[in-house]
Write an enzyme that holds these catalytic residues in place. Sequence first.
Site, PDB file in Angstrom:
ATOM      1  N   SER A 346       0.831  -1.206   0.000  1.00 55.95           N
ATOM      2  CA  SER A 346       0.000   0.000   0.000  1.00 55.95           C
ATOM      3  C   SER A 346       0.867   1.258   0.000  1.00 55.95           C
ATOM      4  CB  SER A 346      -0.923   0.009   1.228  1.00 55.95           C
ATOM      5  OG  SER A 346      -1.603   1.242   1.340  1.00 55.95           O
ATOM      6  N   GLY A 347       1.929   1.244   0.779  1.00 54.19           N
ATOM      7  CA  GLY A 347       2.835   2.384   0.799  1.00 54.19           C
ATOM      8  C   GLY A 347       3.491   2.615  -0.547  1.00 54.19           C
ATOM      9  N   TRP A 349       2.295   1.715  -3.416  1.00 55.93           N
ATOM     10  CA  TRP A 349       1.265   2.191  -4.348  1.00 55.93           C
ATOM     11  C   TRP A 349       1.058   3.693  -4.227  1.00 55.93           C
ATOM     12  CZ3 TRP A 349      -3.361   4.752  -3.641  1.00 55.93           C
ATOM     13  CH2 TRP A 349      -4.224   4.801  -4.740  1.00 55.93           C
ATOM     14  N   HIS A 350       1.160   4.214  -3.009  1.00 59.72           N
ATOM     15  CA  HIS A 350       0.862   5.628  -2.789  1.00 59.72           C
ATOM     16  C   HIS A 350       1.868   6.557  -3.447  1.00 59.72           C
ATOM     17  CE1 HIS A 350      -2.184   4.459   0.220  1.00 59.72           C
ATOM     18  NE2 HIS A 350      -2.627   5.697   0.093  1.00 59.72           N
ATOM     19  N   GLY A 351       3.095   6.133  -3.624  1.00 58.18           N
ATOM     20  CA  GLY A 351       4.065   7.033  -4.236  1.00 58.18           C
ATOM     21  C   GLY A 351       5.417   6.396  -4.468  1.00 58.18           C
TER      22      GLY A 351
END
Length: 383
Positions: A346-347, A349-351
């Site tokens: 998830s991290g 994916w965020h940037g």
Amino acid sequence: MLQEWFYKNIGKITPEVVEKWFVYNEKEPLLFNTGLFLGLFLVFYFWYILLRKADTMRMVYVILFSLFFYYKSSGIYFLLLLGSAVVDYNLGNLVHRTSSVLNKKLCLTFSIILNLGFLGYFKYSNFLIDTWNQISHGNMKGFDVILPVGISFYTFQSISYIIEVYRKEIEPTKRFVDYLFFVSFFPQLVAGPIVRAKDFLPQIYQKLNVTQDDINRAFLLIIGGLIKKTVISDYISLNFVDRVFDLPNSYTPFENLMASYGYTIQIYCDFSAYSDIAIGAASVMGYDLMKNFNSPYFSKSISEFWRRWHISLSSWFKDYIYIPLGGNRTLKWRWYYNLFITFLISGIWHGANWTFVIWGALHGFYLVTAVLLKPKSELLVLK
């Protein structure tokens, strides 16, 4: 009075001004909180209502506007959306029609690799090159690419579609125009919420029905979203948070602390505003999108926070990463691993930055810690 307002806020209409309305400008992408979008949407909606009884023409009209909207947001990369839609639509049909389990898995794998390959190239290639250069002290040149707006969102929608077809949760769309309508639907295209095929596709086959309640709800969501974005988020950012973060040593510890709290308000208002406007725009068109934020800062635990924050994204990671890894129906150490890996991804994916990797790892660590501190029967994690 009206004429004075028009000239002050819109200006004199010249051929140059009209050209700017329809030509992509990298420095001024089309966003929900701009006057241009409001004007375009009002014109779009007038014709949309006129076409309410012509289902196919209305769908094609929405698709064309969605592609134009994406062109105004990301330029020529609207062709990438169109091309990936063609591929995924046909792969979805192959997965459904073939009787060979191996061929189904091959089509599914190819679609996932293709979608993640595009996402990886545009979002992470230069990040990986920079990281390699730092480690090896090399000077490898990066790629001259820009990140297409919303690619992370429509990539996840495409992946969820073919997975749901593979799992036999849905059947493929009846026509390519139906699939393209689903994947390009402009209200949620660039900032979510992430739409699931099994939730959205049944709506496009129903008779269009826009009620007064839908319009009232849409009005409140859109106005509320605009207030969150322009009045709260942008004001806090420009007048306080950015100034403190740019020169933290020039401010007192208390002011730095307040800027940190201000930033939490800013990012919530930013993210939730776009979701609210998207849900409102879809509602006035007769479509329901899932609620994406549910007062996350009132959560009593980190697990509850992730069931209230960016709900469509959290549920996507739960259904397509966490549960396939085994979820909590496995050995304890494996459960902890599943939680940590899910939030690490998830991290990422965020940037494309190590700060996001660390952020994801920290949240994974926090959730594992929450598991350790509470019995499994009492803990609500990714449910």
